[in-house]
Design a protein around this motif. Sequence first.
Motif, PDB file in Angstrom:
ATOM      1  N   UNK A  21      -1.333  38.403  23.998  1.00  0.00           N
ATOM      2  CA  UNK A  21      -2.553  38.559  23.927  1.00  0.00           C
ATOM      3  C   UNK A  21      -3.320  38.659  25.120  1.00  0.00           C
ATOM      4  N   UNK A  22      -3.121  37.883  26.212  1.00  0.00           N
ATOM      5  CA  UNK A  22      -3.792  38.001  27.519  1.00  0.00           C
ATOM      6  C   UNK A  22      -3.391  39.194  28.157  1.00  0.00           C
ATOM      7  N   UNK A  23      -2.110  39.543  28.168  1.00  0.00           N
ATOM      8  CA  UNK A  23      -1.385  40.480  28.923  1.00  0.00           C
ATOM      9  C   UNK A  23      -2.050  42.019  28.314  1.00  0.00           C
ATOM     10  N   UNK A  24      -1.677  42.108  26.906  1.00  0.00           N
ATOM     11  CA  UNK A  24      -2.168  43.221  26.089  1.00  0.00           C
ATOM     12  C   UNK A  24      -3.644  43.382  26.533  1.00  0.00           C
ATOM     13  N   UNK A  36       6.702  41.272  28.973  1.00  0.00           N
ATOM     14  CA  UNK A  36       5.524  41.270  29.499  1.00  0.00           C
ATOM     15  C   UNK A  36       5.036  42.561  30.146  1.00  0.00           C
ATOM     16  N   UNK A  37       5.856  42.959  31.225  1.00  0.00           N
ATOM     17  CA  UNK A  37       5.642  44.044  31.961  1.00  0.00           C
ATOM     18  C   UNK A  37       5.594  45.262  31.075  1.00  0.00           C
ATOM     19  N   UNK A  38       6.408  45.673  30.080  1.00  0.00           N
ATOM     20  CA  UNK A  38       6.441  46.572  29.160  1.00  0.00           C
ATOM     21  C   UNK A  38       5.282  46.286  28.308  1.00  0.00           C
ATOM     22  N   UNK A  39       4.639  45.208  27.994  1.00  0.00           N
ATOM     23  CA  UNK A  39       3.553  44.949  27.016  1.00  0.00           C
ATOM     24  C   UNK A  39       2.209  45.532  27.812  1.00  0.00           C
ATOM     25  N   UNK A  40       2.241  45.148  29.219  1.00  0.00           N
ATOM     26  CA  UNK A  40       1.077  45.534  29.968  1.00  0.00           C
ATOM     27  C   UNK A  40       0.928  47.091  30.394  1.00  0.00           C
ATOM     28  N   UNK A  41       2.253  47.575  30.631  1.00  0.00           N
ATOM     29  CA  UNK A  41       2.259  49.153  31.342  1.00  0.00           C
ATOM     30  C   UNK A  41       1.536  49.235  32.659  1.00  0.00           C
ATOM     31  N   UNK A  42       0.930  48.301  33.100  1.00  0.00           N
ATOM     32  CA  UNK A  42       0.573  48.567  34.412  1.00  0.00           C
ATOM     33  C   UNK A  42       0.754  47.159  35.292  1.00  0.00           C
ATOM     34  N   UNK A  43       0.652  47.263  36.397  1.00  0.00           N
ATOM     35  CA  UNK A  43       0.797  46.277  37.344  1.00  0.00           C
ATOM     36  C   UNK A  43       2.172  46.339  38.086  1.00  0.00           C
ATOM     37  N   UNK A  44       2.578  45.622  39.202  1.00  0.00           N
ATOM     38  CA  UNK A  44       3.893  45.558  39.900  1.00  0.00           C
ATOM     39  C   UNK A  44       4.304  44.110  39.558  1.00  0.00           C
ATOM     40  N   UNK A  45       5.033  43.994  38.355  1.00  0.00           N
ATOM     41  CA  UNK A  45       5.713  42.826  37.887  1.00  0.00           C
ATOM     42  C   UNK A  45       6.807  42.508  38.655  1.00  0.00           C
ATOM     43  N   UNK A  46       7.151  41.337  39.299  1.00  0.00           N
ATOM     44  CA  UNK A  46       8.193  40.885  39.899  1.00  0.00           C
ATOM     45  C   UNK A  46       9.131  39.802  38.992  1.00  0.00           C
ATOM     46  N   UNK A  47      10.089  39.368  39.666  1.00  0.00           N
ATOM     47  CA  UNK A  47      11.083  38.618  38.894  1.00  0.00           C
ATOM     48  C   UNK A  47      10.157  37.284  38.974  1.00  0.00           C
ATOM     49  N   UNK A  48      10.513  36.480  37.566  1.00  0.00           N
ATOM     50  CA  UNK A  48       9.628  35.210  37.443  1.00  0.00           C
ATOM     51  C   UNK A  48      10.322  34.133  37.861  1.00  0.00           C
ATOM     52  N   UNK A  49       9.924  32.873  37.643  1.00  0.00           N
ATOM     53  CA  UNK A  49      10.621  31.729  37.795  1.00  0.00           C
ATOM     54  C   UNK A  49      10.319  30.671  36.716  1.00  0.00           C
ATOM     55  N   UNK A  50      11.500  29.963  36.260  1.00  0.00           N
ATOM     56  CA  UNK A  50      11.375  28.804  35.153  1.00  0.00           C
ATOM     57  C   UNK A  50      11.460  27.580  36.098  1.00  0.00           C
ATOM     58  N   UNK A  51      10.536  26.574  35.951  1.00  0.00           N
ATOM     59  CA  UNK A  51      10.704  25.291  36.529  1.00  0.00           C
ATOM     60  C   UNK A  51      11.034  24.448  35.302  1.00  0.00           C
TER      61      UNK A  51
END
Length: 74
Positions: free
Chosen positions: A12-15, A42-57
């Motif tokens: 919802x935040x991303x949308x 999330x990148x597909x959902x957002x449709x904007x922005x430069x989405x980079x590879x994420x990290x799981x801790x």
Amino acid sequence: MWWGIAAWPVDHFVEDNDFTGKTVIPFCTSASSGIGDSGELLADMAGTGDWQEGQRFRSSVSDEDVVAWVESLE
């Protein structure tokens, strides 16, 4: 993070936000699940922005590990 996808509040935040001109690097903590396809979804959902590879801790990540990761992004 729920089994490799972002939790619905994150969806919802991303949308609801415009990420134009922003670099986005998703991250999460989890005792067992990996980050999976959540970043791409999330990148597909957002449709904007430069989405980079994420990290799981892991859930017991140390402050030092997080700081080292953040510093590696600079």
